[in-house]
Design a protein around this motif. Sequence first.
Motif, PDB file in Angstrom:
ATOM      1  N   UNK A   1       0.778  -1.226   0.000  1.00  0.00           N
ATOM      2  CA  UNK A   1       0.000   0.000   0.000  1.00  0.00           C
ATOM      3  C   UNK A   1       0.809   1.275   0.000  1.00  0.00           C
ATOM      4  N   UNK A   2       2.119   1.169  -0.119  1.00  0.00           N
ATOM      5  CA  UNK A   2       2.947   2.377  -0.061  1.00  0.00           C
ATOM      6  C   UNK A   2       3.049   3.092  -1.405  1.00  0.00           C
ATOM      7  N   UNK A   3       3.075   2.340  -2.474  1.00  0.00           N
ATOM      8  CA  UNK A   3       3.315   2.920  -3.794  1.00  0.00           C
ATOM      9  C   UNK A   3       2.054   2.836  -4.642  1.00  0.00           C
ATOM     10  N   UNK A   4       1.747   3.952  -5.310  1.00  0.00           N
ATOM     11  CA  UNK A   4       0.649   4.007  -6.276  1.00  0.00           C
ATOM     12  C   UNK A   4       1.247   4.039  -7.676  1.00  0.00           C
ATOM     13  N   UNK A   5       0.714   3.200  -8.547  1.00  0.00           N
ATOM     14  CA  UNK A   5       1.113   3.193  -9.954  1.00  0.00           C
ATOM     15  C   UNK A   5       0.007   3.886 -10.733  1.00  0.00           C
ATOM     16  N   UNK A   6       0.336   5.012 -11.345  1.00  0.00           N
ATOM     17  CA  UNK A   6      -0.650   5.887 -11.970  1.00  0.00           C
ATOM     18  C   UNK A   6      -0.519   5.768 -13.489  1.00  0.00           C
ATOM     19  N   UNK A   7      -1.625   5.426 -14.139  1.00  0.00           N
ATOM     20  CA  UNK A   7      -1.664   5.279 -15.594  1.00  0.00           C
ATOM     21  C   UNK A   7      -2.401   6.492 -16.165  1.00  0.00           C
ATOM     22  N   UNK A   8      -1.705   7.299 -16.972  1.00  0.00           N
ATOM     23  CA  UNK A   8      -2.290   8.514 -17.513  1.00  0.00           C
ATOM     24  C   UNK A   8      -2.754   8.341 -18.943  1.00  0.00           C
ATOM     25  N   UNK A   9      -3.655   9.225 -19.349  1.00  0.00           N
ATOM     26  CA  UNK A   9      -4.183   9.176 -20.711  1.00  0.00           C
ATOM     27  C   UNK A   9      -3.092   9.391 -21.758  1.00  0.00           C
ATOM     28  N   UNK A  10      -2.022  10.098 -21.386  1.00  0.00           N
ATOM     29  CA  UNK A  10      -0.935  10.375 -22.330  1.00  0.00           C
ATOM     30  C   UNK A  10       0.065   9.230 -22.428  1.00  0.00           C
TER      31      UNK A  10
ATOM     32  N   UNK B   1       8.823  -3.996 -14.471  1.00  0.00           N
ATOM     33  CA  UNK B   1       9.279  -4.303 -13.120  1.00  0.00           C
ATOM     34  C   UNK B   1       8.670  -3.266 -12.165  1.00  0.00           C
ATOM     35  N   UNK B   2       7.998  -3.738 -11.098  1.00  0.00           N
ATOM     36  CA  UNK B   2       7.296  -2.819 -10.204  1.00  0.00           C
ATOM     37  C   UNK B   2       8.243  -1.949  -9.387  1.00  0.00           C
ATOM     38  N   UNK B   3       9.485  -2.359  -9.217  1.00  0.00           N
ATOM     39  CA  UNK B   3      10.420  -1.570  -8.438  1.00  0.00           C
ATOM     40  C   UNK B   3      11.145  -0.506  -9.227  1.00  0.00           C
ATOM     41  N   UNK B   4      11.365  -0.755 -10.525  1.00  0.00           N
ATOM     42  CA  UNK B   4      12.186   0.147 -11.328  1.00  0.00           C
ATOM     43  C   UNK B   4      11.480   0.689 -12.565  1.00  0.00           C
ATOM     44  N   UNK B   5      10.330   0.125 -12.919  1.00  0.00           N
ATOM     45  CA  UNK B   5       9.613   0.404 -14.172  1.00  0.00           C
ATOM     46  C   UNK B   5      10.449   0.046 -15.407  1.00  0.00           C
ATOM     47  N   UNK B   6      11.372  -0.887 -15.238  1.00  0.00           N
ATOM     48  CA  UNK B   6      12.074  -1.447 -16.405  1.00  0.00           C
ATOM     49  C   UNK B   6      11.063  -2.228 -17.250  1.00  0.00           C
ATOM     50  N   UNK B   7      11.081  -2.008 -18.559  1.00  0.00           N
ATOM     51  CA  UNK B   7      10.203  -2.748 -19.456  1.00  0.00           C
ATOM     52  C   UNK B   7      10.668  -4.194 -19.549  1.00  0.00           C
ATOM     53  N   UNK B   8       9.781  -5.129 -19.243  1.00  0.00           N
ATOM     54  CA  UNK B   8      10.112  -6.554 -19.287  1.00  0.00           C
ATOM     55  C   UNK B   8       9.670  -7.206 -20.588  1.00  0.00           C
ATOM     56  N   UNK B   9       8.493  -6.812 -21.096  1.00  0.00           N
ATOM     57  CA  UNK B   9       8.011  -7.388 -22.358  1.00  0.00           C
ATOM     58  C   UNK B   9       6.841  -6.573 -22.865  1.00  0.00           C
TER      59      UNK B   9
ATOM     60  N   UNK C   1       5.336   5.813 -10.801  1.00  0.00           N
ATOM     61  CA  UNK C   1       5.366   5.127  -9.501  1.00  0.00           C
ATOM     62  C   UNK C   1       5.518   6.196  -8.436  1.00  0.00           C
ATOM     63  N   UNK C   2       4.532   6.288  -7.546  1.00  0.00           N
ATOM     64  CA  UNK C   2       4.453   7.364  -6.564  1.00  0.00           C
ATOM     65  C   UNK C   2       4.577   6.783  -5.164  1.00  0.00           C
ATOM     66  N   UNK C   3       5.457   7.358  -4.360  1.00  0.00           N
ATOM     67  CA  UNK C   3       5.589   6.996  -2.952  1.00  0.00           C
ATOM     68  C   UNK C   3       4.593   7.848  -2.162  1.00  0.00           C
ATOM     69  N   UNK C   4       3.577   7.211  -1.580  1.00  0.00           N
ATOM     70  CA  UNK C   4       2.534   7.952  -0.875  1.00  0.00           C
ATOM     71  C   UNK C   4       3.045   8.543   0.439  1.00  0.00           C
ATOM     72  N   UNK C   5       4.031   7.902   1.063  1.00  0.00           N
ATOM     73  CA  UNK C   5       4.550   8.405   2.332  1.00  0.00           C
ATOM     74  C   UNK C   5       5.498   9.584   2.121  1.00  0.00           C
TER      75      UNK C   5
END
Length: 421
Positions: free
Chosen positions: A102-111, A160-168, A116-120
């Motif tokens: 619950x600490x990180x929000x992943x935000x998908x925008x129209x653009x 990758x959820x930690x780095x946003x590296x593209x996996x596939x 990856x946002x740290x809520x704390x």
Amino acid sequence: MADRQTPGGQTAARPPHIVRRSIARLIRFAAAALGVSSLVTACTGLPAEPGAAVRGTGDLGVVIERATGRLQVVETTGMTSLGTIDGLGDLSHASVVFSRDGRYAFVFGRDGGLSRVDLLAQRITHRVKQAGNSIGGAILQGGKVVAAQNYAPGGIKLFDAGTLELLSEIPAIGPDGRRSKVVGLADLPGQRLAASLFEAGEIWIIDASDPRQPQVTRLPAGREPYDGLMTPDGRWYLAGLFGEDGLSLVDLWQTPPATRKVLSGYGRGETPLPVYKMPHLRGWAMAQGQAWLPAIGRHELLVADPARNWQEQARVAVAGQPVFAMARPDGRQVWVNFAFPKNDTVQVVDTATRQVVKTLTPCHGVLHMELTPKGEALWLSCRDDNRVEVYDTATFRRIATLTADQPSGIFFTVRAQRIGM
């Protein structure tokens, strides 16, 4: 830490309370010397974001401020705003999923931005521009992979959820060889995903246990699936169909999975109404063991029973064309909002009687609703009046108001613990 000496010169162990106080002093000294975040890293081996507040995340959430590309971080216990985070791009149709803690929000925008946002710490930790037009995503069961669903170019990307590296990347190519918009992306048990392809008329089941080499099973859906949802037990995936009356259903406990139509022809014999806003099946309701679904082009909720082969059990007449139909966690109520011109109205349905028991007109442009984890309150966004309102679900009284700049989506971290959210 040295033991103390007895008068006879023998060594004696220090009493436990003395040892505990000594350890506490050492921890305080280390915290002062290293800083709290460094101490957390040293003791746990886990990275700690600088400047993060020390608090739990179970009552946190975010409000999308669509006009400004900004998130407002809120907490539901005191019903207050904790701060804002800027720089998130075009949020005119934004969606959010959360890390499992619950600490990180992943935000998908129209653009096409994925942030990856740290809520704390209230800051963006990573951001990528991964597509031209994106409307949402999902996080896999293990919490380590985030998936984005894209309109342009149509397809799904795994990160990758930690780095946003593209996996596939999985291009959404239909049977005719053309790209298709992807909608209804949802996580499934077993490190899998389900998605619907609008133009292609297909449902895809994606095995992402190896996220660098995902495997796709293609199933026929029907004409123009426009959104999809998972039941809370992870068994059924339903896709609403824009091009025909009905829904396409996949039983994910069946091997191999197959699709079939349910609630077919629910508008038979009647002229469909103009559709001003598509229903959002992701904001759907499972209550009293039954599914409560917004009917496209109608002023009704459809009630279907999974235990009875998903047959229609009832219809509930409502004030307008429903967009979201959301169940209180105990299943006793379903809260419904509507497309234009009734987008100033919210209705509450008692699921025991299948009757509308309350009609509210809280504001102009009600876009989204979210219930607190145990359902004592409902938050709703008032886009045209620049505020968020909070209602007591027992008394229907407004109990709080927060200022927000054209708010739309409201998302609470409790979603991190639910399948398909």
